[in-house]
Design an enzyme around this catalytic site. Structure first.
Site, PDB file in Angstrom:
ATOM      1  N   CYS A   1       0.829  -1.217   0.000  1.00 22.62           N
ATOM      2  CA  CYS A   1       0.000   0.000   0.000  1.00 22.62           C
ATOM      3  C   CYS A   1       0.864   1.268   0.000  1.00 22.62           C
ATOM      4  O   CYS A   1       1.580   1.508  -0.960  1.00 22.62           O
ATOM      5  CB  CYS A   1      -0.995  -0.020   1.153  1.00 22.62           C
TER       6      CYS A   1
ATOM      7  N   LYS B   1     -12.260   7.910  -2.358  1.00 22.77           N
ATOM      8  CA  LYS B   1     -11.460   6.844  -1.774  1.00 22.77           C
ATOM      9  C   LYS B   1     -11.768   5.493  -2.418  1.00 22.77           C
ATOM     10  O   LYS B   1     -12.930   5.136  -2.621  1.00 22.77           O
ATOM     11  CB  LYS B   1     -11.721   6.755  -0.266  1.00 22.77           C
TER      12      LYS B   1
ATOM     13  N   SER C   1      -7.856   0.183   0.505  1.00 22.74           N
ATOM     14  CA  SER C   1      -8.302   1.272   1.372  1.00 22.74           C
ATOM     15  C   SER C   1      -7.312   2.426   1.223  1.00 22.74           C
ATOM     16  O   SER C   1      -6.364   2.552   1.988  1.00 22.74           O
ATOM     17  CB  SER C   1      -8.370   0.796   2.827  1.00 22.74           C
TER      18      SER C   1
ATOM     19  N   HIS D   1      -4.333  -4.459   0.223  1.00 21.89           N
ATOM     20  CA  HIS D   1      -4.049  -5.009   1.548  1.00 21.89           C
ATOM     21  C   HIS D   1      -4.534  -6.460   1.638  1.00 21.89           C
ATOM     22  O   HIS D   1      -5.454  -6.769   2.402  1.00 21.89           O
ATOM     23  CB  HIS D   1      -4.742  -4.184   2.631  1.00 21.89           C
TER      24      HIS D   1
ATOM     25  N   GLU E   1      -3.316  -8.790   3.222  1.00 25.48           N
ATOM     26  CA  GLU E   1      -3.069  -9.314   4.571  1.00 25.48           C
ATOM     27  C   GLU E   1      -4.194  -8.978   5.544  1.00 25.48           C
ATOM     28  O   GLU E   1      -4.237  -9.523   6.664  1.00 25.48           O
ATOM     29  CB  GLU E   1      -1.743  -8.763   5.110  1.00 25.48           C
TER      30      GLU E   1
ATOM     31  N   ARG F   1     -14.853   3.384  12.210  1.00 23.19           N
ATOM     32  CA  ARG F   1     -13.996   4.434  12.754  1.00 23.19           C
ATOM     33  C   ARG F   1     -14.269   5.769  12.068  1.00 23.19           C
ATOM     34  O   ARG F   1     -14.415   6.808  12.721  1.00 23.19           O
ATOM     35  CB  ARG F   1     -12.531   4.040  12.577  1.00 23.19           C
TER      36      ARG F   1
END
EC number: 2.3.1.31
Length: 302
Positions: free
Chosen positions: A142, A163, A192, A235, A237, A249
């Site tokens: 990333c 985004k 992300s 991502h 992982e 969040r």
């Protein structure tokens, strides 16, 4: 063979509960095998969570792997207990004279900053230069991938109007590449990020090859032709709940954010995350560890 980690690392108990084979240093010492040495430069705020995610990806390897955890000395982490950092992490000055079979550079939630504004940018540049002569293959993730492409090849990140957030379908561009061996033509990866890498900029660098792309999320997997540098814009992982936690969040912060794409599925108790990426994510890390690291690294570094 299992991954070899410190006996008190929090990830050890979590991975053992998931039936992932781990071995502590004491037991590994008695095996007459030269383990692979991997250094992880962890730039993520929640370091324990990131450690667990990465070790989970590498936990099914038939190779014995020893990990060194690294943080920049020019930045003080705020979201990880000091005791944990002192017990399990080191800094670049203590490893600069060592050779490593592989290196992983994580992402970091600092896309809004220009690279030169990052507090540890000069130290990271030094580490990136060092990796070219002291590491067999480096996997950048990333923001770490964007930073690596900028430092090594001058490729700048591009701010997105919206985004890229969710789980996106990708297609393989180079089917005969070892890094994607065993992949189906299409697979999924979580993303992300607020920035992207322009495909034309990548094509202008003859030393790079694009291995997979997404119609919605753009370029995902890039490797240098000598296989010493791998750049991963997503991502893979991530845990099943990670995008959900990021979404909740941002909602709590009253930020404008759409639900992650292709991620939630309606169930009897409401929307729940669906993991579509784990199998290919594990295969990607295994292929990197086997073909780009194990098959290429010398038995004895000189």
């Amino acid at each position: 063979m299992p991954i070899n980690i410190p006996i008190n690392l929090p990830a050890k108990q979590i991975l053992e509960s998931e039936n992932i084979f781990v071995m502590d240093e004491k037991r590994a010492f008695h095996q007459d095998i030269r383990p692979l040495n991997i250094v992880i430069l962890n730039l993520m705020p929640q370091k324990i969570k990131t450690e667990t995610q990465l070790l989970r990806m590498l936990g099914n390897s038939p190779l014995q792997v020893y990990f060194t955890f690294l943080i920049p000395s020019t930045h003080t982490p705020k979201h990880t207990p000091r005791q944990h950092l002192e017990q399990f992490y080191t800094t670049f000055s203590s490893i600069r004279d060592r050779k490593f079979d592989g290196m992983i550079i994580t992402g970091a939630p600092i896309e809004h900053l220009e690279y030169e504004e990052v507090s540890y940018w000069e130290e990271l540049r030094e580490i990136l230069d060092w990796s070219k002569t002291h590491v067999t293959s480096t996997l950048h993730i990333c923001w770490g991938a964007q930073a690596g492409l900028y430092h090594h090849y001058g490729i700048r990140k591009v701010k997105l109007p919206k985004k890229t957030f969710g789980v996106f379908e990708h297609r393989i561009m180079e089917k005969n590449e070892r890094l994607v061996r065993g992949f189906e033509e299409f697979y999924y990866v979580p993303h992300s990020r607020h920035t992207d890498i322009n495909m034309d900029d990548l094509k202008a660098v003859s030393h790079l090859k694009v291995l997979s792309i997404s119609d919605e999320a753009g370029v995902c997997l890039i490797a240098s032709k000598d296989e010493k540098q791998v750049f991963l814009t997503g991502h893979p992982e991530y845990d099943t709940d990670t995008l959900k936690e990021e979404y909740e969040r941002d909602l709590a912060r009253n930020m404008e954010i759409d639900p992650p794409v292709n991620y939630f599925k309606e169930g009897p108790d409401g929307a729940v995350p669906v993991n579509r990426w784990k199998a290919h994510a594990t295969l990607l890390f295994m292929n990197w560890l086997n073909y780009y690291v194990y098959q290429e690294t010398p038995y004895e570094w000189k």
